[in-house]
Design an enzyme around this catalytic site. Sequence first.
Site, PDB file in Angstrom:
ATOM      1  N   GLU A 249       0.883  -1.175   0.000  1.00 39.51           N
ATOM      2  CA  GLU A 249       0.000   0.000   0.000  1.00 39.51           C
ATOM      3  C   GLU A 249       0.912   1.215   0.000  1.00 39.51           C
ATOM      4  O   GLU A 249       1.459   1.581   1.036  1.00 39.51           O
ATOM      5  CB  GLU A 249      -0.915  -0.067   1.226  1.00 39.51           C
ATOM      6  CG  GLU A 249      -2.217   0.665   1.041  1.00 39.51           C
ATOM      7  CD  GLU A 249      -2.067   2.145   1.293  1.00 39.51           C
ATOM      8  OE1 GLU A 249      -1.830   2.888   0.301  1.00 39.51           O
ATOM      9  OE2 GLU A 249      -2.159   2.571   2.442  1.00 39.51           O
ATOM     10  N   LEU A 250       1.124   1.800  -1.169  1.00 40.86           N
ATOM     11  CA  LEU A 250       2.189   2.802  -1.320  1.00 40.86           C
ATOM     12  C   LEU A 250       1.608   4.202  -1.526  1.00 40.86           C
ATOM     13  O   LEU A 250       0.447   4.438  -1.215  1.00 40.86           O
ATOM     14  CB  LEU A 250       3.098   2.374  -2.472  1.00 40.86           C
ATOM     15  CG  LEU A 250       3.562   0.907  -2.368  1.00 40.86           C
ATOM     16  CD1 LEU A 250       4.409   0.502  -3.563  1.00 40.86           C
ATOM     17  CD2 LEU A 250       4.313   0.647  -1.065  1.00 40.86           C
ATOM     18  N   CYS A 283      -2.250   8.846   2.571  1.00 42.84           N
ATOM     19  CA  CYS A 283      -1.940   8.337   1.218  1.00 42.84           C
ATOM     20  C   CYS A 283      -3.044   8.662   0.231  1.00 42.84           C
ATOM     21  O   CYS A 283      -2.783   8.802  -0.956  1.00 42.84           O
ATOM     22  CB  CYS A 283      -1.656   6.844   1.269  1.00 42.84           C
ATOM     23  SG  CYS A 283      -2.962   5.904   2.044  1.00 42.84           S
TER      24      CYS A 283
HETATM   25  P1  NAD Z   1       9.248   5.376   4.143  1.00 45.13           P
HETATM   26  O1  NAD Z   1       8.652   4.488   3.110  1.00 45.13           O
HETATM   27  O2  NAD Z   1      10.728   5.512   4.200  1.00 45.13           O
HETATM   28  O3  NAD Z   1       8.785   4.871   5.571  1.00 45.13           O
HETATM   29  C1  NAD Z   1       7.457   4.513   5.818  1.00 45.13           C
HETATM   30  C2  NAD Z   1       7.461   3.427   6.881  1.00 45.13           C
HETATM   31  O4  NAD Z   1       8.099   2.299   6.381  1.00 45.13           O
HETATM   32  C3  NAD Z   1       8.205   3.862   8.139  1.00 45.13           C
HETATM   33  O5  NAD Z   1       7.399   3.630   9.241  1.00 45.13           O
HETATM   34  C4  NAD Z   1       9.439   3.006   8.168  1.00 45.13           C
HETATM   35  O6  NAD Z   1       9.721   2.550   9.464  1.00 45.13           O
HETATM   36  C5  NAD Z   1       9.072   1.843   7.277  1.00 45.13           C
HETATM   37  N1  NAD Z   1      10.221   1.404   6.507  1.00 45.13           N
HETATM   38  C6  NAD Z   1      11.137   2.173   5.878  1.00 45.13           C
HETATM   39  N2  NAD Z   1      12.065   1.415   5.268  1.00 45.13           N
HETATM   40  C7  NAD Z   1      11.709   0.127   5.524  1.00 45.13           C
HETATM   41  C8  NAD Z   1      12.266  -1.122   5.175  1.00 45.13           C
HETATM   42  N3  NAD Z   1      13.362  -1.221   4.409  1.00 45.13           N
HETATM   43  N4  NAD Z   1      11.661  -2.242   5.620  1.00 45.13           N
HETATM   44  C9  NAD Z   1      10.544  -2.178   6.366  1.00 45.13           C
HETATM   45  N5  NAD Z   1       9.974  -1.027   6.733  1.00 45.13           N
HETATM   46  C10 NAD Z   1      10.537   0.117   6.305  1.00 45.13           C
HETATM   47  O7  NAD Z   1       8.568   6.763   4.034  1.00 45.13           O
HETATM   48  P2  NAD Z   1       8.873   8.108   4.864  1.00 45.13           P
HETATM   49  O8  NAD Z   1      10.289   8.556   4.703  1.00 45.13           O
HETATM   50  O9  NAD Z   1       8.396   7.935   6.249  1.00 45.13           O
HETATM   51  O10 NAD Z   1       7.968   9.065   4.045  1.00 45.13           O
HETATM   52  C11 NAD Z   1       8.360   9.374   2.714  1.00 45.13           C
HETATM   53  C12 NAD Z   1       7.203   9.328   1.791  1.00 45.13           C
HETATM   54  O11 NAD Z   1       6.575   8.049   1.812  1.00 45.13           O
HETATM   55  C13 NAD Z   1       6.075  10.266   2.148  1.00 45.13           C
HETATM   56  O12 NAD Z   1       6.360  11.556   1.776  1.00 45.13           O
HETATM   57  C14 NAD Z   1       4.951   9.622   1.401  1.00 45.13           C
HETATM   58  O13 NAD Z   1       5.024   9.970   0.057  1.00 45.13           O
HETATM   59  C15 NAD Z   1       5.212   8.159   1.530  1.00 45.13           C
HETATM   60  N6  NAD Z   1       4.422   7.540   2.606  1.00 45.13           N
HETATM   61  C16 NAD Z   1       3.268   6.943   2.256  1.00 45.13           C
HETATM   62  C17 NAD Z   1       2.479   6.385   3.242  1.00 45.13           C
HETATM   63  C18 NAD Z   1       1.190   5.727   2.898  1.00 45.13           C
HETATM   64  O14 NAD Z   1       0.262   5.784   3.678  1.00 45.13           O
HETATM   65  N7  NAD Z   1       1.116   5.039   1.766  1.00 45.13           N
HETATM   66  C19 NAD Z   1       2.856   6.442   4.576  1.00 45.13           C
HETATM   67  C20 NAD Z   1       4.077   7.053   4.905  1.00 45.13           C
HETATM   68  C21 NAD Z   1       4.849   7.589   3.908  1.00 45.13           C
END
Ligand code: NAD
Length: 476
Positions: A249-250, A283
């Site tokens: 779910e991205l 999202c």
């Molecule tokens: P990110 O993808 O780096 O992190 C989101 C979550 O994923 C965090 O809680 C992190 O702990 C986890 N995560 C990160 N790398 C991981 C890995 N290798 N394995 C498992 N879990 C991992 O995103 P971010 O830096 O927090 O935010 C950046 C962008 O991501 C935002 O600006 C937005 O565009 C997007 N985002 C989308 C959602 C959504 O609801 N789809 C949620 C958060 C962020």
Amino acid sequence: MSNYPQLSLLIGGHAVSSGRETIDVLDPATGEAIAALPRATADDLDTALANAQAGFATWRTTGADEREAVLRKAAGLIRERSKDIGAAITREQGKPHKEAIGEVIYCAMLLEFYAGECKRLYGKTLVRPDGQRVEVRHEPVGPVAGFSAWNFPALNVMRKIGGPLAAGCSVIVKPSEETPAGGLAMVQAMLDAGVPGDVCQAVFGVPAEISEHLMGSPVIRKITFTGSTAVGKQLAKLAAENLQRATLELGGHGPVLVFNDADIDKALDTMAAAKFRNAGQVCVSPTRFLVEEDVFERFRDGFVERAKAVKVGNGMDTDTQMGPMASERGPDGIQKKIADAREHGAKLLAGGERIGNQGFFHQPTVLSEVPTDAAIMNDEPFGPVAIINPMSGYDAMVGEANRLPYGLAAYAWTQDAKRKMRLASEIEAGMIALNGGTVSAADAPFGGVKWSGYGLEDGADGVAACLVSKTVHESA
Ligand code: NAD
């Protein structure tokens, strides 16, 4: 201000914390540390994996009635605890307390739906001559690893654990290290309701290390992730190595198509509230407002008026409508995107600045006439910024809506029945709201297309995603 709970790993039903390295959890309203979160060691992860394997063996054979009863009990506990869980979410994530309580109640609703699904995991019998039988059974896929983001600390975790548990899977979840309490409260409610300690577990650490460790194990048969497209792609590659199924779910970049026959006042009230909910860190947030030229000025001015009226403050203050962003990355990232948009010729009509020198507050912001080569027109803003552009005609509007590689949520406002039908079929998105702001419900599938990911959560599909089919051919 309410107390923030003690944090721990939840492994085998035990709260594990002592002797572990820790990560600070910050209050985004102040930027100050409010708790220390223990990090799982490699041994902790191996213990969790062994538990998940043992837990799966018992949970998959636990009767549907019993699974349903336990999940319903957990939903009841979540409802009872919603005010306190909501307060913890506000402290770690920033959203207004009322919004946080709403998130927790939605978790209970989702779990109640999933509980009912336990008894609806029907198989089928195929038509065959007498004496022969072919039966298709649906069985739980196996132990699941879930990784979730910080924007909905409880709901993202419930989406990771509810479907697997209803299907009969065991699950290890890693809530976000930035917002651990909301997710831990979901897991704790499961344990308190009677889900065995080896069936539902929570771990924390360096995200990439945890996912590599868990996904490197043959015990894990499915992964489910909420977060950015960049990380989603990395996890999809890792999942491919072990042929683990994946639900991703991205991100999105929600287009809002406003046609000249729309109920403009209703569109403004609905979409401005949706835009600034959770400071835009959603999202499915509406981001690109594509407005037909003859109603553009009215819509733009009405939106600016509403953006300026949003009360920003600490989420625990009762009159706050928008809290701080969840982390320092929020206002920093938004500032860069606003500066880039202005360099590309965009007009700044409201907001545009950080608020104060404490915490991670940012003004509700409106940009207009933003060219498509500005970064914010291409990368998810994930903050309190609305982009409002004038457009001419259906084809240009749908063309812009579908221009990006994302396809999560889309919104359209029009009274024309034929146009609504065309929009429903021609917009590339997992979820479309026509004349409304809601794109999710406990019984409705939630998920995207294109770079917004694959696989579904919520509704019957959220449970089906955790099942595999087995066909039994029986001869006389
Ligand atoms: P990110 O993808 O780096 O992190 C989101 C979550 O994923 C965090 O809680 C992190 O702990 C986890 N995560 C990160 N790398 C991981 C890995 N290798 N394995 C498992 N879990 C991992 O995103 P971010 O830096 O927090 O935010 C950046 C962008 O991501 C935002 O600006 C937005 O565009 C997007 N985002 C989308 C959602 C959504 O609801 N789809 C949620 C958060 C962020």
